[in-house]
Design a protein around this motif. Structure first.
Motif, PDB file in Angstrom:
ATOM      1  N   GLY A  21      43.421  -0.372 -31.659  1.00 11.82           N
ATOM      2  CA  GLY A  21      42.618  -1.350 -30.891  1.00 11.82           C
ATOM      3  C   GLY A  21      41.564  -1.095 -30.043  1.00 11.82           C
ATOM      4  N   GLY A  22      40.786  -1.937 -29.454  1.00 14.35           N
ATOM      5  CA  GLY A  22      39.781  -1.450 -28.817  1.00 14.35           C
ATOM      6  C   GLY A  22      38.461  -2.450 -29.079  1.00 14.35           C
ATOM      7  N   GLY A  23      38.733  -3.882 -29.519  1.00 12.90           N
ATOM      8  CA  GLY A  23      37.862  -4.654 -29.525  1.00 12.90           C
ATOM      9  C   GLY A  23      36.845  -4.313 -30.646  1.00 12.90           C
ATOM     10  N   PHE A  24      36.767  -3.234 -31.547  1.00 13.46           N
ATOM     11  CA  PHE A  24      35.955  -2.870 -32.617  1.00 13.46           C
ATOM     12  C   PHE A  24      34.806  -2.272 -31.952  1.00 13.46           C
ATOM     13  N   VAL A  25      34.762  -1.984 -30.647  1.00 17.17           N
ATOM     14  CA  VAL A  25      33.726  -1.340 -29.870  1.00 17.17           C
ATOM     15  C   VAL A  25      34.099  -0.007 -29.150  1.00 17.17           C
ATOM     16  N   LEU A  38      50.022   7.678 -39.879  1.00 14.35           N
ATOM     17  CA  LEU A  38      48.453   8.391 -39.947  1.00 14.35           C
ATOM     18  C   LEU A  38      47.824   7.442 -39.210  1.00 14.35           C
ATOM     19  N   VAL A  39      46.828   7.989 -38.384  1.00 14.12           N
ATOM     20  CA  VAL A  39      46.087   7.233 -37.374  1.00 14.12           C
ATOM     21  C   VAL A  39      44.575   7.770 -37.589  1.00 14.12           C
ATOM     22  N   PHE A  40      43.910   6.836 -37.630  1.00 17.55           N
ATOM     23  CA  PHE A  40      42.331   7.274 -37.810  1.00 17.55           C
ATOM     24  C   PHE A  40      41.339   6.617 -36.950  1.00 17.55           C
ATOM     25  N   ASP A  41      40.197   7.253 -37.099  1.00 20.95           N
ATOM     26  CA  ASP A  41      38.931   6.655 -36.426  1.00 20.95           C
ATOM     27  C   ASP A  41      38.233   5.697 -37.400  1.00 20.95           C
ATOM     28  N   TYR A  42      37.890   4.534 -37.545  1.00 22.42           N
ATOM     29  CA  TYR A  42      37.254   3.718 -38.009  1.00 22.42           C
ATOM     30  C   TYR A  42      35.776   3.645 -37.393  1.00 22.42           C
ATOM     31  N   PRO A  43      34.595   3.222 -37.945  1.00 24.63           N
ATOM     32  CA  PRO A  43      33.482   3.109 -37.361  1.00 24.63           C
ATOM     33  C   PRO A  43      33.491   1.825 -36.327  1.00 24.63           C
ATOM     34  N   LEU A  44      32.579   2.112 -35.326  1.00 26.22           N
ATOM     35  CA  LEU A  44      32.615   1.087 -34.474  1.00 26.22           C
ATOM     36  C   LEU A  44      31.354   0.483 -34.143  1.00 26.22           C
ATOM     37  N   ALA A  45      31.456  -0.798 -33.712  1.00 32.17           N
ATOM     38  CA  ALA A  45      30.072  -1.721 -33.408  1.00 32.17           C
ATOM     39  C   ALA A  45      29.832  -1.173 -32.042  1.00 32.17           C
ATOM     40  N   PRO A  46      28.504  -1.500 -31.501  1.00 32.75           N
ATOM     41  CA  PRO A  46      27.542  -2.195 -32.516  1.00 32.75           C
ATOM     42  C   PRO A  46      26.784  -1.377 -33.659  1.00 32.75           C
ATOM     43  N   ASP A  47      26.883  -0.048 -33.396  1.00 31.18           N
ATOM     44  CA  ASP A  47      26.221   0.727 -34.632  1.00 31.18           C
ATOM     45  C   ASP A  47      26.689   0.381 -36.068  1.00 31.18           C
ATOM     46  N   HIS A  48      28.036  -0.098 -36.183  1.00 33.66           N
ATOM     47  CA  HIS A  48      28.664  -0.336 -37.505  1.00 33.66           C
ATOM     48  C   HIS A  48      29.333  -1.440 -37.320  1.00 33.66           C
ATOM     49  N   PHE A  79      41.070 -10.525 -20.432  1.00 29.37           N
ATOM     50  CA  PHE A  79      40.473 -11.187 -21.437  1.00 29.37           C
ATOM     51  C   PHE A  79      40.176 -12.541 -21.117  1.00 29.37           C
ATOM     52  N   HIS A  80      39.020 -13.326 -21.529  1.00 29.01           N
ATOM     53  CA  HIS A  80      38.787 -14.578 -21.411  1.00 29.01           C
ATOM     54  C   HIS A  80      38.040 -15.106 -22.513  1.00 29.01           C
ATOM     55  N   ARG A  81      37.746 -16.377 -22.857  1.00 27.73           N
ATOM     56  CA  ARG A  81      37.015 -16.776 -23.693  1.00 27.73           C
ATOM     57  C   ARG A  81      35.472 -16.050 -24.180  1.00 27.73           C
ATOM     58  N   ASP A  82      34.897 -16.216 -22.797  1.00 23.29           N
ATOM     59  CA  ASP A  82      33.483 -15.498 -23.171  1.00 23.29           C
ATOM     60  C   ASP A  82      33.567 -14.100 -23.481  1.00 23.29           C
ATOM     61  N   LEU A  83      34.313 -13.310 -23.044  1.00 27.51           N
ATOM     62  CA  LEU A  83      34.628 -12.077 -23.267  1.00 27.51           C
ATOM     63  C   LEU A  83      34.866 -11.653 -24.651  1.00 27.51           C
ATOM     64  N   VAL A  84      35.831 -12.636 -25.308  1.00 30.13           N
ATOM     65  CA  VAL A  84      36.106 -12.368 -26.415  1.00 30.13           C
ATOM     66  C   VAL A  84      34.906 -12.783 -27.380  1.00 30.13           C
ATOM     67  N   ARG A  85      34.424 -13.924 -27.279  1.00 31.53           N
ATOM     68  CA  ARG A  85      33.297 -14.374 -28.161  1.00 31.53           C
ATOM     69  C   ARG A  85      32.120 -13.390 -28.127  1.00 31.53           C
ATOM     70  N   GLY A  86      32.068 -12.744 -27.098  1.00 33.25           N
ATOM     71  CA  GLY A  86      30.877 -11.742 -26.764  1.00 33.25           C
ATOM     72  C   GLY A  86      31.292 -10.409 -27.706  1.00 33.25           C
ATOM     73  N   LEU A  87      32.581  -9.947 -27.647  1.00 37.77           N
ATOM     74  CA  LEU A  87      33.040  -8.821 -28.694  1.00 37.77           C
ATOM     75  C   LEU A  87      32.656  -9.344 -29.976  1.00 37.77           C
ATOM     76  N   ALA A  88      33.148 -10.646 -30.246  1.00 42.72           N
ATOM     77  CA  ALA A  88      33.118 -11.138 -31.842  1.00 42.72           C
ATOM     78  C   ALA A  88      31.666 -10.745 -32.219  1.00 42.72           C
ATOM     79  N   TRP A  89      30.766 -11.456 -31.496  1.00 44.64           N
ATOM     80  CA  TRP A  89      29.124 -11.359 -31.617  1.00 44.64           C
ATOM     81  C   TRP A  89      28.901  -9.836 -31.790  1.00 44.64           C
ATOM     82  N   ILE A  90      29.222  -8.946 -31.189  1.00 43.27           N
ATOM     83  CA  ILE A  90      28.965  -7.613 -31.391  1.00 43.27           C
ATOM     84  C   ILE A  90      29.459  -6.911 -32.672  1.00 43.27           C
ATOM     85  N   PHE A  91      30.600  -7.649 -32.966  1.00 47.30           N
ATOM     86  CA  PHE A  91      31.350  -7.125 -34.234  1.00 47.30           C
ATOM     87  C   PHE A  91      31.025  -7.456 -35.403  1.00 47.30           C
ATOM     88  N   LEU A  92      30.264  -9.009 -35.468  1.00 48.09           N
ATOM     89  CA  LEU A  92      30.073  -9.416 -36.593  1.00 48.09           C
ATOM     90  C   LEU A  92      28.676  -9.302 -36.922  1.00 48.09           C
TER      91      LEU A  92
END
Length: 301
Positions: A75-79, A102-112, A194-207
């Motif tokens: 986990g980590g909010g994709f960031v 097996l644990v691995f590193d996937y690319p992170l937002a906002p760069d990816h 966590f709260h709604r605005d924070l989660v929506r902010g993470l979603a915006w960065i990720f998407l």
């Protein structure tokens, strides 16, 4: 009543929330990973082996079955988050199951932004299959953003012709990128971070600019869950993401998938990070171990 030991997770999230509210950025991923990993004890009788050519490591409990594996999605909010922030947590789980992980590193937002993460997860799953491990001997597991990935990776893998794994164990899964759940209001004063605005902010960065929160490879509730293997979900009772877990369970059940949901009263998001310290986390790991051994058909060996 929540144990005194489990309060370390609450304090961890409260500290992060204060930093976020003060708009302080750590800026040091290695230090952030270390602080996250501090919640988890180092399990005994486990080896960590780097995977040449991949940003990944094998977690190998002594005496583990070699023909079965957990594919671990951090986990980590994709960031944030990495193989290092989560290796001890997944090591506790691998020991409880008796298999390699097996644990691995996937690319992170906002760069990816999306779909980089789910595509990398599918590539890692394909690599794991190429190592000779049968799909019915692979179980996906992950927390938070990684919890959602345990399902979306299956949908993406199926869309490109790969076989499905044995099942999945998402905990505190993040699947609703529009943050519509009633638990955002009901647990607003209980969730330490966590709260709604924070989660929506993470979603915006990720998407990113082109992503949709209703893409089935983002929110699996907009996908076809029919045919997936058994799913075991854990979530803390004090999380604002409680409804995410409940919606995922309901969607899987509607699709005819075997699903089980455990809600742990008074627990925070990813409380399992206190494995080896808090009794609630250790209980959660034991429950996942029982589920995984059954699904991976280890009980009869």
């Amino acid at each position: 009543m929540a144990s005194k030991e489990s309060d370390a997770v609450r304090r961890h999230w409260a500290t992060n929330r204060k930093a976020a509210e003060e708009n302080r950025q750590d800026g040091d991923q290695e230090l952030a990973d270390h602080r996250w990993a501090e919640l988890t004890t180092e399990p005994a009788d486990v080896d960590y082996l780097a995977v040449p050519g991949r940003r990944a490591q094998w977690i190998v409990p002594h005496g583990a079955a070699a023909d079965r594996a957990l594919l671990c999605l951090h986990g980590g909010g994709f960031v944030g988050g990495s193989q290092y922030s989560h290796r001890k947590l997944f090591a506790h789980l691998a020991r409880a199951v008796g298999v390699r992980a097996l644990v691995f590193d996937y690319p992170l937002a906002p760069d990816h932004p999306h779909p980089a993460q789910v595509d990398d997860a599918v590539d890692t799953y394909r690599w794991l299959l190429d190592q000779g491990i049968a799909p019915e001997h692979i179980l996906f597991t992950g927390d938070s953003a990684g919890g959602g990935l345990t399902i979306t990776t299956q949908l993406r893998a199926r869309s490109v012709g790969l076989p499905l794994p044995a099942g999945a164990m998402p905990f505190s899964p993040w699947v609703d990128f529009e943050a519509t759940g009633a638990s955002y209001d009901e647990n607003r004063d209980r969730d330490a971070f966590f709260h709604r605005d924070l989660v929506r902010g993470l979603a915006w960065i990720f998407l990113g600019p082109d992503g949709s929160p209703r893409d089935p490879f983002v929110n699996p509730l907009y996908g076809d869950l029919t045919g997936l293997g058994p799913i075991y979900i854990q979530v803390g009772g004090d999380e604002v993401l409680l409804d995410d877990a409940q919606q995922l369970a309901a969607g899987a059940e509607k699709a005819g998938v075997e699903v089980e949901l455990d809600v742990f009263p008074e627990m925070q998001h990813t409380f399992q990070m206190a494995a080896g310290r808090a009794p609630e986390a250790d209980d959660a790991i034991r429950r996942m171990g029982r589920f995984a051994r059954r699904v991976l058909e280890l009980e009869t060996r």
